[in-house]
Design an enzyme around this catalytic site. Structure first.
Site, PDB file in Angstrom:
ATOM      1  N   GLU A   1     -51.081  -2.788 -10.015  1.00  0.00           N
ATOM      2  CA  GLU A   1     -51.985  -1.693 -10.313  1.00  0.00           C
ATOM      3  C   GLU A   1     -52.807  -1.960 -11.567  1.00  0.00           C
ATOM      4  O   GLU A   1     -53.988  -1.601 -11.643  1.00  0.00           O
ATOM      5  CB  GLU A   1     -51.196  -0.391 -10.473  1.00  0.00           C
ATOM      6  CG  GLU A   1     -50.597   0.152  -9.187  1.00  0.00           C
ATOM      7  CD  GLU A   1     -49.285  -0.514  -8.791  1.00  0.00           C
ATOM      8  OE1 GLU A   1     -48.739  -0.183  -7.725  1.00  0.00           O
ATOM      9  OE2 GLU A   1     -48.810  -1.387  -9.565  1.00  0.00           O
TER      10      GLU A   1
ATOM     11  N   GLU B   1     -50.070 -16.569 -16.248  1.00  0.00           N
ATOM     12  CA  GLU B   1     -50.935 -17.735 -16.071  1.00  0.00           C
ATOM     13  C   GLU B   1     -51.339 -17.960 -14.622  1.00  0.00           C
ATOM     14  O   GLU B   1     -51.995 -18.962 -14.317  1.00  0.00           O
ATOM     15  CB  GLU B   1     -50.223 -19.004 -16.550  1.00  0.00           C
ATOM     16  CG  GLU B   1     -49.939 -19.100 -18.021  1.00  0.00           C
ATOM     17  CD  GLU B   1     -49.383 -20.470 -18.383  1.00  0.00           C
ATOM     18  OE1 GLU B   1     -50.071 -21.198 -19.115  1.00  0.00           O
ATOM     19  OE2 GLU B   1     -48.285 -20.822 -17.916  1.00  0.00           O
TER      20      GLU B   1
ATOM     21  N   LEU C   1     -56.799 -11.287  -3.409  1.00  0.00           N
ATOM     22  CA  LEU C   1     -58.201 -11.324  -3.846  1.00  0.00           C
ATOM     23  C   LEU C   1     -58.470 -12.286  -4.999  1.00  0.00           C
ATOM     24  O   LEU C   1     -59.592 -12.762  -5.143  1.00  0.00           O
ATOM     25  CB  LEU C   1     -58.679  -9.914  -4.210  1.00  0.00           C
ATOM     26  CG  LEU C   1     -58.910  -9.002  -3.005  1.00  0.00           C
ATOM     27  CD1 LEU C   1     -59.327  -7.615  -3.459  1.00  0.00           C
ATOM     28  CD2 LEU C   1     -59.965  -9.597  -2.072  1.00  0.00           C
TER      29      LEU C   1
END
Length: 418
Positions: free
Chosen positions: A59, A308, A334
């Site tokens: 989120e 990372e 995404l």
């Protein structure tokens, strides 16, 4: 079920909640962070602020662009972020530092949330995705706080589940001054609860912000580890999933001997577990945490570090996104899509089914369900330059064509704040 009954259920479950937190603290001391805040004890009375709640890491990443816009649009207001997990809180620290305030969210009982809301003193509270907490929302309403739900999801299955709870969640949904839903289907499901203040604006996750330093960090990694070889990454993998990934890679090595797998477990408590499995399979590997150079004799690089992942997506040629070969609903694909990476995912994608459908239809994502299918798809993409580039371009195109949710959500926030 009404809110009174919901609260009684919460009181009955409270010992289990405390035992769960204790167990997590023993396994991960970071869960000590903000423990008293979860019980509503905030160290001071805050000045009127804009509050946004992002439960965990996913989120936070989705809302990062919106939080940045809030910082820039309202420089005279404090921006305060609440999280439910230390992973979310740590990510907020890394992304925004002292630009925002951070607290852990309270347990959804009136005795905790009323105390929390009084001290929070927010003029607008923005909740994300599926964060519906009836008692907390009721408490904020008593404080005359404007309420908004952004990037809201409500699948057909979720609608049926919420409907079983009777009036408690219907009344919670109706407390929001505005809801920005991800899709038209989400919007229609909210309307079934009588919600009229709702619009479909798209998914915040498409408005992804790549770090400005990413290109240089990628170059540094490539040069320091001499990574001029076929590379694929398996990101956010879970138990019973990483074993399939390693077996797929061992099969791939028979065809492409210099291929390198970057494997990033979803949770840090699994780092040693994955290392032990690699040892049991006699795999040559390096651990990121040891800061040693990856050599041509290494077949796997275990990414046992946090924060990372996007750097390793960037150096990979192909990305497998985890939580999809096991019953975890699939993680967000995404980031690799924005980086123009062909994507592999398993069949369990309920958490991101609309995004995955777009990527599959565009030819950017490929279905896999076993070590054999993963190895077959990898071989196809590594050996067919034309197919690889078509998929890579399609992935980035899907992201670019679906951006704009941050802008639309900000317009609604401005209207609410006046």
């Amino acid at each position: 079920m009404n809110r009174f009954t919901y609260t009684i259920v919460w009181y009955c479950l409270l010992p289990i909640v405390f035992l769960y937190l204790l167990k997590r603290i023993i396994k991960d001391p970071q869960y000590k962070r903000g423990f008293w805040q979860r019980l509503g004890f905030i160290p001071k009375q805050y000045k009127p602020c804009i509050h946004i709640h992002c439960a965990s890491l996913g989120e936070v990443n989705a809302a990062a662009g919106l939080i940045q816009q809030l910082i820039e649009t309202y420089p005279d207001s404090s921006i305060l972020v609440t999280n439910s997990t230390p992973a979310g809180a740590t990510r907020i620290d890394a992304l925004f530092g002292t630009q925002v305030l951070q607290l852990m969210a309270p347990i959804d009982l009136s005795i905790f949330v009323n105390r929390f809301s009084r001290k929070l003193n927010s003029k607008c509270s923005i909740f994300t995705e599926v964060e519906i907490w009836p008692n907390w929302l009721a408490s904020l309403t008593k404080q005359q706080t404007k309420l908004m739900l952004v990037n809201a999801r409500l699948s057909d299955k979720s609608y049926r589940n919420y409907a079983k709870w009777g009036s408690v969640f219907k009344h919670a949904f109706l407390r929001f001054d505005w809801i920005t839903a991800q899709t038209q289907n989400d919007l229609e499901n909210y309307q079934k609860f009588g919600v009229n203040r709702v619009s479909a604006v798209g998914n915040l996750k498409f408005d992804i912000q790549l770090p400005q330093t990413l290109s240089q960090q990628t170059l540094d990694l490539m040069q320091s580890h001499q990574l001029n070889r076929p590379i694929w990454i398996a990101a956010s993998v879970h138990p019973s999933e990483y074993q399939i990934i390693v077996q797929a890679h061992l099969a791939l090595l028979k065809q492409i001997p210099d291929a390198l797998l970057l494997i990033a477990p979803r949770h840090k408590e699994r780092f040693d577990e994955v290392a032990e499995y690699l040892n049991s399979e006699n795999v040559n590997y390096q651990r990121r945490s040891r800061q040693q150079a990856v050599t041509q004799s290494d077949h796997v690089w275990l990414i046992d570090s946090m924060g990372e992942l996007i750097n390793f997506y960037a150096i990979a040629d192909i990305a497998f996104v985890g939580g999809s070969l096991v019953a975890k609903g699939g993680h967000n694909p995404l980031e690799p899509a924005a980086l123009s990476k062909p994507i592999l995912m398993g069949p369990d994608r309920v958490n991101c089914e609309d995004i995955c459908r777009m990527l599959v239809q565009a030819g950017a994502m490929f279905d896999v369900d076993s070590a054999v299918s993963i190895e077959t798809r990898l071989m196809d993409l590594f050996k067919s330059e034309n197919h690889y580039h078509q998929a890579a371009l399609a992935a980035n195109k899907v992201v670019m064509q679906n951006q704009g949710a941050v802008h639309s959500s900000m317009n609604h926030i401005r209207n609410i704040l006046g």
